[in-house]
Design a protein around this motif. Structure first.
Motif, PDB file in Angstrom:
ATOM      1  N   ASP A 140      53.343  70.775  71.543  1.00  0.00           N
ATOM      2  CA  ASP A 140      53.248  69.481  70.876  1.00  0.00           C
ATOM      3  C   ASP A 140      54.612  68.873  70.571  1.00  0.00           C
ATOM      4  N   SER A 141      55.437  69.615  69.828  1.00  0.00           N
ATOM      5  CA  SER A 141      56.698  69.024  69.371  1.00  0.00           C
ATOM      6  C   SER A 141      57.588  68.655  70.552  1.00  0.00           C
ATOM      7  N   LEU A 142      57.613  69.514  71.578  1.00  0.00           N
ATOM      8  CA  LEU A 142      58.480  69.254  72.728  1.00  0.00           C
ATOM      9  C   LEU A 142      57.724  68.582  73.879  1.00  0.00           C
ATOM     10  N   ALA A 143      56.529  68.050  73.583  1.00  0.00           N
ATOM     11  CA  ALA A 143      55.706  67.461  74.645  1.00  0.00           C
ATOM     12  C   ALA A 143      56.388  66.261  75.288  1.00  0.00           C
ATOM     13  N   GLY A 144      57.302  65.637  74.582  1.00  0.00           N
ATOM     14  CA  GLY A 144      57.996  64.482  75.133  1.00  0.00           C
ATOM     15  C   GLY A 144      59.371  64.823  75.666  1.00  0.00           C
ATOM     16  N   ASP A 145      59.666  66.102  75.753  1.00  0.00           N
ATOM     17  CA  ASP A 145      60.997  66.557  76.166  1.00  0.00           C
ATOM     18  C   ASP A 145      60.832  67.385  77.446  1.00  0.00           C
TER      19      ASP A 145
ATOM     20  N   ALA B 218      66.509  66.941  75.741  1.00  0.00           N
ATOM     21  CA  ALA B 218      66.898  66.031  74.657  1.00  0.00           C
ATOM     22  C   ALA B 218      67.140  66.779  73.350  1.00  0.00           C
ATOM     23  N   ALA B 219      66.277  67.710  73.004  1.00  0.00           N
ATOM     24  CA  ALA B 219      66.383  68.370  71.687  1.00  0.00           C
ATOM     25  C   ALA B 219      67.584  69.289  71.594  1.00  0.00           C
TER      26      ALA B 219
ATOM     27  N   LEU C 263      67.293  75.113  70.340  1.00  0.00           N
ATOM     28  CA  LEU C 263      66.434  75.405  69.199  1.00  0.00           C
ATOM     29  C   LEU C 263      66.221  76.905  69.149  1.00  0.00           C
TER      30      LEU C 263
ATOM     31  N   LEU D 294      63.860  57.163  77.083  1.00  0.00           N
ATOM     32  CA  LEU D 294      63.113  58.343  77.536  1.00  0.00           C
ATOM     33  C   LEU D 294      61.670  57.983  77.882  1.00  0.00           C
TER      34      LEU D 294
ATOM     35  N   ALA E 229      65.625  67.328  65.248  1.00  0.00           N
ATOM     36  CA  ALA E 229      64.894  67.811  66.412  1.00  0.00           C
ATOM     37  C   ALA E 229      64.173  69.126  66.152  1.00  0.00           C
ATOM     38  N   ILE E 230      64.403  69.752  65.010  1.00  0.00           N
ATOM     39  CA  ILE E 230      63.771  71.052  64.768  1.00  0.00           C
ATOM     40  C   ILE E 230      62.295  70.867  64.474  1.00  0.00           C
TER      41      ILE E 230
ATOM     42  N   ALA F 224      69.478  71.364  66.210  1.00  0.00           N
ATOM     43  CA  ALA F 224      70.295  70.209  65.853  1.00  0.00           C
ATOM     44  C   ALA F 224      69.568  69.406  64.789  1.00  0.00           C
TER      45      ALA F 224
ATOM     46  N   VAL G 245      69.610  61.393  70.561  1.00  0.00           N
ATOM     47  CA  VAL G 245      68.730  61.897  71.614  1.00  0.00           C
ATOM     48  C   VAL G 245      67.930  63.096  71.117  1.00  0.00           C
ATOM     49  N   GLN G 246      68.529  63.936  70.258  1.00  0.00           N
ATOM     50  CA  GLN G 246      67.801  65.080  69.704  1.00  0.00           C
ATOM     51  C   GLN G 246      66.630  64.599  68.844  1.00  0.00           C
TER      52      GLN G 246
ATOM     53  N   SER H 137      63.746  63.339  70.795  1.00  0.00           N
ATOM     54  CA  SER H 137      62.850  64.373  71.309  1.00  0.00           C
ATOM     55  C   SER H 137      61.687  64.596  70.361  1.00  0.00           C
TER      56      SER H 137
ATOM     57  N   LEU I 138      59.326  61.611  70.477  1.00  0.00           N
ATOM     58  CA  LEU I 138      58.481  61.598  71.682  1.00  0.00           C
ATOM     59  C   LEU I 138      57.357  62.626  71.581  1.00  0.00           C
ATOM     60  N   GLY I 139      57.655  63.788  71.018  1.00  0.00           N
ATOM     61  CA  GLY I 139      56.591  64.779  70.810  1.00  0.00           C
ATOM     62  C   GLY I 139      55.476  64.188  69.952  1.00  0.00           C
TER      63      GLY I 139
END
Lengths: 437, 437
Positions: free
Chosen positions: A145-150, A295-296, A299, B24, B136-137, B304, B309-310, B313, B316-317
């Motif tokens: 979910d959180s990184l779904a756009g990355d 992008a993130a 982590l 993005l 971004a975390i 980060a 950009v971070q 991310s 976008l998620g």
């Protein structure tokens, strides 16, 4: 008191995790109901043996040896039996009778994941498996979910607590593998048969699950290159420390970009990582997953990798999610495998290596070794040669530790074979990949 | 190509984060559509000034200075304007016109969160805000979903990158606060007006958001005790290092259990943490959130904390999650505030302290100091006394560093006042809380 809709929850399995889940479901029932927006009625617990000893007191009347009637009519089925069958059959039955499923079964997901997700997709059910990848560490939701756009580029995970416990003690105490293993078994950190852990099978299953999710690709278990830690000895540990590294069993999931498009590599092996890398300070039986995303950035997720109550926490989180979804209505989110990237064999992977050789201590040996490396397209970054036995009547022996630039595994492996057969190399002491910088 | 349902996405704000989100969304449109199960059509970007310089190229025809028409008819509204108004009005309008909302606006959520979540709850909309707490975390989903079946006991977060950058450099280089701040400003790590960061306002907003979520309680911003780092000097840093600590600006959210039931404490202040604690190795402008939960044990989330950009991310998620929910149908998951625990004032908080005093170097002074502490119900754990100026005609000066056992803040504070007025204490050099063990 809010009057909530009641959901029927069936639990399959009452081992270390299952009995904790049952206990927490009952202990925190009201609180969970408030969070889920639904009352969670534990309607039964399927077990193999009604009289087996358990970690927590479970009401006798909930236990049954017959899972089928439990599954039919349940809103949420929690599978904590482990193993492939009958877990697979029960999960498919649950999905097809309209339940959402929560499972911690990494062996099953790593081998039959696509079949299960496809079945869920067909009927709009959801399958939750936060506890299957790194125990209590929330890594599934961040990836899904959180990184779904990355775009995830790389995952490096310490995903097996037993091997991290063993390697960490070897590193800290300068002990031998077999001694620490025996002690870990006595202390309950390792099983009587430690094969699944020390040979990397457990880590490989988790790597397949993480890679499938991160790269939207169904990664078959046999696409995961796997090496265990049984060959790691005190000498390798000492040498690693001397060079500023620590040896960790890593699950590496990597996106590769080549002329012919994108592909992925998934592999489990003991690797050298620099002492200053965040993964180097993961001690004891803890787990951590280091993720690099476009992008993130970098982590890291850290926590307990195993343990009944810790894993139960992840299962309960999934139960609350399943309940919320069940109440909210609509269809579940299927697992995306739309990218379906090819999984490359280990031979095509590129990493840095550290090669340790024992050679004859004679003039011209280093030149010969360097020549073989160069012919094999393996570029040398660092060399350290030390005499380990003076020539004294019989020929002397030197140790050469070579750090390479990035090389292709296939080239490296053939080069090491040629070194071993070269006549000047007495012994290839170790070949280790270097990850994390 | 799968033919997806199309969702209308409106973006409010095109600053550092907004322009990256727009870029993005356009760059990875197909991939995002596959993951979301919906095509995400960016239908417009509301900005204050059409001609302002931006980090990325945005199509001129998408820009507008009039957000209202954009919001009406959007399926998903992304609010990245920052500040309270008009962001609040726009978000409420979006919710009431049936959109799901994604925001990174910590100032707004920390002050008007309950109003916004209540409005969303009324119409079954969802509000996503992963980017509002630690860049971004991924911390919001783990707290809301993964740990939904667990009980969070404590959160200790390094949630402000600017202050961590400053304190880390002071620690590593032995520099003074003002010098590092000036350098951080020159390098872009600190704003020209650094108040929001160095006085802890930014961290306090994030603490309120994290505590609200973790404890299912609407925590008002003025319930957060806040101290900044401007009083931290080289001498304190050196003393901390000498004692095996490092000073970090921590956001501490804590569940307290007393005779009269449960309550919570939320506070932001510079604190000593042991060098071996995982938070001690969070360097530079990075953030990390350390969570202690009843069942899951210790977890840490690292990455980060800021950066366009971070942060994009995380946004976008959230957009993908919002799209999936929009497609799946059903109602959104509201924020649970069912626990609504009382937030206790700082005076009732219990921690350990390190008190540094300069005293007259005369017989009986330590006894006097110890007596005042004892009368004040502050129990001494460690003492270190050193002479810093020999008596040489004029009276000598000694430094006493006292580590206390856990004490109540109110008692401690009154005791320090009494020490200062005691006649034997020349100067209270520093009083720091000790967290993390």
């Amino acid at each position: 008191m809010t009057e909530y809709r009641r959901l029927r929850v069936a639990l399959l399995g009452a081992g270390a995790v299952g009995s904790q889940v049952a206990a927490l479901l009952r202990k925190h029932g009201d609180e969970l109901a408030d969070r889920a927006g639904a009352a969670l009625d534990l309607v039964g617990i399927a077990v193999r043996d009604l009289d087996a000893p358990r970690d927590t007191d479970l009401p006798r009347e909930l236990l049954t040896t017959d899972p089928e009637p439990l599954i039919v009519g349940a809103d949420i089925v929690i599978e904590l039996m482990g193993g492939i069958e009958p877990a697979r059959t029960h999960i498919l039955a649950a999905i097809n009778s309209g339940a959402d499923v929560v499972t911690a079964n990494k062996a099953l997901l790593a081998t039959h994941g696509p079949e299960i997700f496809e079945a869920a997709d067909q009927v709009g059910a959801s399958v939750y498996y936060e506890a299957a990848a790194a125990g209590a560490i929330p890594i599934i939701r961040p990836l899904r979910d959180s990184l779904a756009g990355d775009r995830v580029q790389r995952i490096m995970g310490i995903v097996n607590g037993t091997t991290n416990y063993i390697l960490d003690r070897m590193d800290r105490e300068g002990s031998e593998f077999s001694d620490v293993l025996a002690d870990a078994q006595a202390l309950g950190y390792a099983e009587a048969d430690p094969t699944a852990d020390v040979e990397g099978y457990d880590a490989a299953q988790k790597a397949a699950i993480l890679a499938s999710l991160a790269f939207h690709t169904a990664v078959p278990l046999d696409g995961v290159h796997r090496e265990g830690i049984t060959s790691v000895d005190k000498q390798m540990m000492d040498a690693a420390r001397h060079a500023g590294y620590v040896i960790k069993l890593l699950a590496v999931c990597e996106r590769l970009t080549g002329a012919d498009g994108e592909s992925i590599s998934v592999r489990v092996y003991p690797a050298l990582i620099p002492r200053e890398h965040p993964l180097a300070s993961v001690h004891g039986a803890n787990n951590a997953v280091f993720v690099q995303a476009e992008a993130a950035g970098d982590l890291m997720f850290y926590g307990a990798g195993a343990g009944g109550v810790q894993t139960a926490s992840a299962v309960l989180g999934d139960i609350v999610s399943a309940a919320r979804r069940h109440i909210a209505g609509g269809v579940g989110v299927g697992e995306s495998t739309r990218a379906n990237l090819p999984v490359v064999p280990i031979g095509r992977v590129t990493t840095r290596y550290q090669i340790t050789l024992e050679v004859d201590d004679e003039p011209g040996v280093l030149a010969t070794v360097a020549g073989i490396l160069s012919e094999g397209r393996v570029s040398i970054a660092t060399v350290e040669q030390t005499v380990i036995r003076e020539s004294n009547g019989e020929p002397g022996v030197a140790r050469i530790v070579i750090g390479t630039h990035k090389a292709v595994e296939q080239d490296l492996s053939e080069t090491v074979d040629r070194l071993a057969a070269s006549g000047v190399v007495e012994r290839v002491v170790s070949v280790l990949r270097v990850e994390g910088n």
